[in-house]
Design a protein around this motif. Structure first.
Motif: not given
Length: 249
Positions: A89-113
């Protein structure tokens, strides 16, 4: 992989005061077949510490919405599911899923990228933090006690203490990972708020967190300073401590 992009780094045991903390939260589940590669990636980051001048602090947060799919994760928590939902909700992401990674409470990161992930890690490593100290940590009689001190800063923030298992191994007997032995590091067992920082004022507070029987000799204690409402992490620290031991730095 990020380890290749950023270099080998120094062993985790070499982490010391003066290295800028960077916090990586992995939302995962033992019931999810897509999670073991992310769990392993986080374990390698934790061991390899690939960010020059920074201490990467990882948290494996096991959610509970996979528990009805054939395997109940013994480390799952509804509170951690709510934490993940709050980030979405706070980061405006599309939804919850696993595995999901959040860096410093500030941004979602994607290891594939690898490019995006490397840039975000480098940015995080260069961001100034509030100094956080965890002192006099002890484990006795089923309780972890200690003290968190935060240097005066320019922002308000919630001070959180996480008690996590240093390492876990599970023989999964059902669900998507049936028959696999899964390894995790920094598996969160409790995450509690112990106070708030105030602008221009130092913070110091004792904490007391119960632990489950059998966990006492295999623990990490992580302190986070996080802007209210699950905002950016502006300070962090970590110590490892076992039963009957004292730790802090």
């Amino acid at each position: 992989m990020l380890l290749c992009v950023l270099g080998a780094g120094a062993p985790h045991a070499a982490a010391q005061a003066g290295r800028n903390p960077v916090v990586l939260e992995l939302f995962t589940s033992e019931g999810c077949s897509s999670c073991p590669p992310a769990d392993q990636w986080v374990e390698r980051l934790d061991a390899g510490q690939p960010l020059p001048g920074a201490e990467l602090i990882v948290l494996s947060e096991h959610v509970d919405y996979w528990d009805r799919q054939g395997w109940k994760d013994p480390y799952s928590s509804a509170a951690l599911t709510e934490r993940q939902q709050s980030y979405v909700r706070g980061l405006g992401l599309s939804g919850v899923y696993t595995p999901q990674l959040v860096l410093d409470g500030d941004v979602e990161v994607h290891p594939a990228d690898a490019h995006q992930t490397t840039l975000e890690f480098q940015k995080a490593a260069a961001t100034p933090r509030l100094p956080v100290e965890i002192d006099d940590v002890r484990v006795a009689d089923g309780v972890v006690t200690g003290r968190v001190a935060v240097t005066a800063g320019s922002k308000h923030g919630d001070v959180l203490v996480a008690v996590a298992l240093d390492r876990t191994e599970t023989d999964v007997l059902g669900g998507e990972n049936d028959g696999k032995k899964l390894l995790n590091v920094a598996v969160v067992r409790a995450l509690v708020k112990i106070g708030k920082t105030e602008k221009g004022k130092a913070f110091a507070q004792a904490f007391r967190v119960p632990v489950q029987a059998g966990d006492e000799g295999n623990l990490r204690v992580i302190a986070l300073v996080q802007e209210g409402g699950l905002g950016p992490v502006v300070g962090a620290g970590m110590v490892k401590v076992g039963a009957g031991q004292a730790g802090g730095r």
